[in-house]
Design a protein around this motif. Structure first.
Motif, short mmCIF file in Angstrom:
data_model
loop_
_atom_site.label_atom_id
_atom_site.label_comp_id
_atom_site.label_asym_id
_atom_site.label_seq_id
_atom_site.Cartn_x
_atom_site.Cartn_y
_atom_site.Cartn_z
N MET A 31 1.26 -1.54 -0.04
CA MET A 31 -0.47 0.06 -0.08
C MET A 31 0.74 1.21 0.11
N LYS A 32 2.18 1.41 0.98
CA LYS A 32 3.38 2.47 0.66
C LYS A 32 3.33 2.90 -0.94
N GLY A 33 3.91 1.50 -1.79
CA GLY A 33 4.53 1.71 -3.00
C GLY A 33 3.60 2.09 -3.81
N PHE A 34 2.09 2.00 -3.36
CA PHE A 34 0.98 2.14 -4.35
C PHE A 34 0.88 4.02 -4.06
N ARG A 35 0.33 4.02 -2.39
CA ARG A 35 0.14 5.17 -2.12
C ARG A 35 1.45 6.71 -3.26
N SER A 36 2.63 5.88 -3.11
CA SER A 36 4.07 6.89 -3.03
C SER A 36 3.56 7.04 -4.83
N GLU A 37 2.27 5.73 -5.89
CA GLU A 37 3.32 5.77 -6.97
C GLU A 37 1.83 6.56 -7.80
N LEU A 38 0.73 7.41 -6.55
CA LEU A 38 -0.17 8.35 -6.98
C LEU A 38 0.42 9.13 -5.95
N ARG A 39 0.82 9.90 -6.02
CA ARG A 39 1.61 11.17 -5.34
C ARG A 39 0.64 12.01 -5.79
N GLY A 40 -0.45 12.64 -4.94
CA GLY A 40 -1.32 14.16 -5.01
C GLY A 40 -2.67 13.85 -6.00
N ARG A 53 -10.08 -2.94 -4.82
CA ARG A 53 -9.86 -3.74 -5.81
C ARG A 53 -8.60 -4.17 -5.75
N ILE A 54 -7.47 -3.76 -5.02
CA ILE A 54 -6.28 -4.20 -6.05
C ILE A 54 -5.55 -5.30 -4.66
N PHE A 55 -5.91 -4.87 -3.21
CA PHE A 55 -6.13 -6.02 -2.39
C PHE A 55 -6.51 -6.52 -2.00
N GLY A 56 -7.97 -6.28 -2.28
CA GLY A 56 -9.30 -7.16 -1.88
C GLY A 56 -8.95 -7.60 -2.16
#
Length: 56
Positions: A31-40, A53-56
């Protein structure tokens, strides 16, 4: 010694039940990696939908 006594159950949990928190740590890392990809991200509901959907 006090610290070890107070955390005894958590420390010995692996040896008794052979369980760790590796799955939770792995999910946090993804989730941290995913969040860092979608900054902003501005659309928070959509971001949470994608996480589900991705992690569930």
């Amino acid at each position: 010694m006090k610290t070890l006594k107070s955390k005894e159950d958590e420390v010995l949990n692996y040896f008794v039940n052979h369980s760790t928190n590796a799955a939770a740590e792995s999910l946090n890392s993804k989730m941290k990696g995913f969040r860092s990809e979608l900054r902003g991200v501005r659309d928070l509901p959509f971001f949470l939908f994608r996480c589900a959907r991705i992690f569930g």
